[in-house]
Design a protein around this motif. Structure first.
Motif, PDB file in Angstrom:
ATOM      1  N   ARG A  51       0.799  -1.335   0.089  1.00 59.02           N
ATOM      2  CA  ARG A  51      -0.188   0.127  -0.052  1.00 59.02           C
ATOM      3  C   ARG A  51       0.895   1.199   0.085  1.00 59.02           C
ATOM      4  O   ARG A  51       0.608   2.187  -0.638  1.00 59.02           O
ATOM      5  N   LEU A  54       2.487   1.762  -3.488  1.00 59.92           N
ATOM      6  CA  LEU A  54       1.495   1.810  -4.557  1.00 59.92           C
ATOM      7  C   LEU A  54       1.151   3.531  -4.356  1.00 59.92           C
ATOM      8  O   LEU A  54       0.996   4.124  -5.317  1.00 59.92           O
ATOM      9  N   ALA A  55       1.011   3.986  -2.868  1.00 62.52           N
ATOM     10  CA  ALA A  55       0.828   5.511  -2.948  1.00 62.52           C
ATOM     11  C   ALA A  55       1.746   6.159  -3.026  1.00 62.52           C
ATOM     12  O   ALA A  55       1.485   7.352  -3.926  1.00 62.52           O
ATOM     13  N   GLU A  56       3.098   5.615  -2.966  1.00 58.25           N
ATOM     14  CA  GLU A  56       4.255   6.337  -3.411  1.00 58.25           C
ATOM     15  C   GLU A  56       4.042   6.539  -4.992  1.00 58.25           C
ATOM     16  O   GLU A  56       4.308   7.862  -5.627  1.00 58.25           O
ATOM     17  N   ARG A  57       4.056   5.555  -5.625  1.00 55.68           N
ATOM     18  CA  ARG A  57       3.810   5.710  -7.260  1.00 55.68           C
ATOM     19  C   ARG A  57       2.771   6.398  -7.609  1.00 55.68           C
ATOM     20  O   ARG A  57       3.041   7.177  -8.839  1.00 55.68           O
ATOM     21  N   GLN A  58       1.826   6.545  -6.846  1.00 52.61           N
ATOM     22  CA  GLN A  58       0.416   7.259  -7.383  1.00 52.61           C
ATOM     23  C   GLN A  58       1.031   8.837  -7.371  1.00 52.61           C
ATOM     24  O   GLN A  58       0.462   9.690  -8.040  1.00 52.61           O
ATOM     25  N   MET A  59       1.684   9.164  -6.315  1.00 48.34           N
ATOM     26  CA  MET A  59       2.012  10.317  -5.811  1.00 48.34           C
ATOM     27  C   MET A  59       3.162  10.885  -7.052  1.00 48.34           C
ATOM     28  O   MET A  59       2.944  12.045  -7.478  1.00 48.34           O
ATOM     29  N   ALA A  61       3.310   9.906  -9.981  1.00 49.33           N
ATOM     30  CA  ALA A  61       2.677   9.602 -11.310  1.00 49.33           C
ATOM     31  C   ALA A  61       1.799  11.043 -11.268  1.00 49.33           C
ATOM     32  O   ALA A  61       1.801  11.744 -12.429  1.00 49.33           O
ATOM     33  N   ALA A  62       1.103  11.641 -10.262  1.00 54.44           N
ATOM     34  CA  ALA A  62       0.442  12.532 -10.224  1.00 54.44           C
ATOM     35  C   ALA A  62       1.178  13.954 -10.311  1.00 54.44           C
ATOM     36  O   ALA A  62       0.931  14.964 -11.021  1.00 54.44           O
ATOM     37  N   SER A  65       2.597  14.110 -14.125  1.00 49.53           N
ATOM     38  CA  SER A  65       1.399  14.268 -14.945  1.00 49.53           C
ATOM     39  C   SER A  65       1.266  15.927 -14.952  1.00 49.53           C
ATOM     40  O   SER A  65       0.743  16.215 -16.282  1.00 49.53           O
ATOM     41  N   SER A 137       5.118   2.563 -17.357  1.00 52.24           N
ATOM     42  CA  SER A 137       4.793   2.045 -16.041  1.00 52.24           C
ATOM     43  C   SER A 137       5.627   0.678 -15.924  1.00 52.24           C
ATOM     44  O   SER A 137       5.889   0.047 -16.831  1.00 52.24           O
ATOM     45  N   TRP A 139       4.847  -1.843 -14.368  1.00 49.66           N
ATOM     46  CA  TRP A 139       3.589  -2.911 -14.258  1.00 49.66           C
ATOM     47  C   TRP A 139       3.789  -3.762 -15.623  1.00 49.66           C
ATOM     48  O   TRP A 139       3.236  -4.810 -15.886  1.00 49.66           O
TER      49      TRP A 139
END
Length: 141
Positions: A51, A54-59, A61-62, A65, A137, A139
């Motif tokens: 978790r 994942l949160a770090e990757r989302q940050m 990516a945000a 972007s 990504s 993934w």
């Protein structure tokens, strides 16, 4: 991290003590129970790590972007151009009145310079500089 280790050690001690008291016929049930608790602890730690990552990757990516041009609206850029043209009139008069032609040239160089800086800040890809390609990504391999 000392507390979970000490809790696990207490659990192991209790399991060994229960095995001594109950005998070998309950050994497999006690071992299975202890291993289930270890599995739960490992699963919880892995879930927390996943978790967090994942949160770090989302940050990240945000943050990636958002381009600097996203923050500036078209109206903001248009307004900046209008204001600089309106201010160009008195600046031109002051420059030409005090410095004749060289004063006028210096004032217009300043006006053009400020507008170029604003244009580069609003559009980093302008004027021949390439934007960095977005990283694929992890993934998808």
């Amino acid at each position: 991290m000392d507390r979970p280790d000490s809790d696990l050690k207490k659990e192991l001690d209790a399991t060994l003590h229960a095995r001594r008291e109950l005998g070998e016929e309950y050994e497999s049930a006690l071992v299975d129970s202890f291993l289930e608790k270890v599995d739960q602890r490992i699963d919880g730690a892995v879930e927390r790590r996943v978790r967090r990552q994942l949160a770090e990757r989302q940050m990240v990516a945000a943050r990636d972007s958002r381009s600097p041009g996203d923050r500036d609206s078209w109206g903001e850029r248009f307004g900046f151009g209008i204001v600089s043209l309106v201010l160009a009139i008195p600046l031109s008069a002051i420059g030409a009145g005090t410095g004749k032609l060289p004063g006028l040239i210096v004032s217009w160089l300043g006006i053009v310079g400020v507008n170029v800086v604003q244009a580069v800040r609003a559009n980093p890809g302008a004027f021949g500089r390439r934007r960095r390609a977005a990283k694929d990504s992890d993934w998808e391999d």
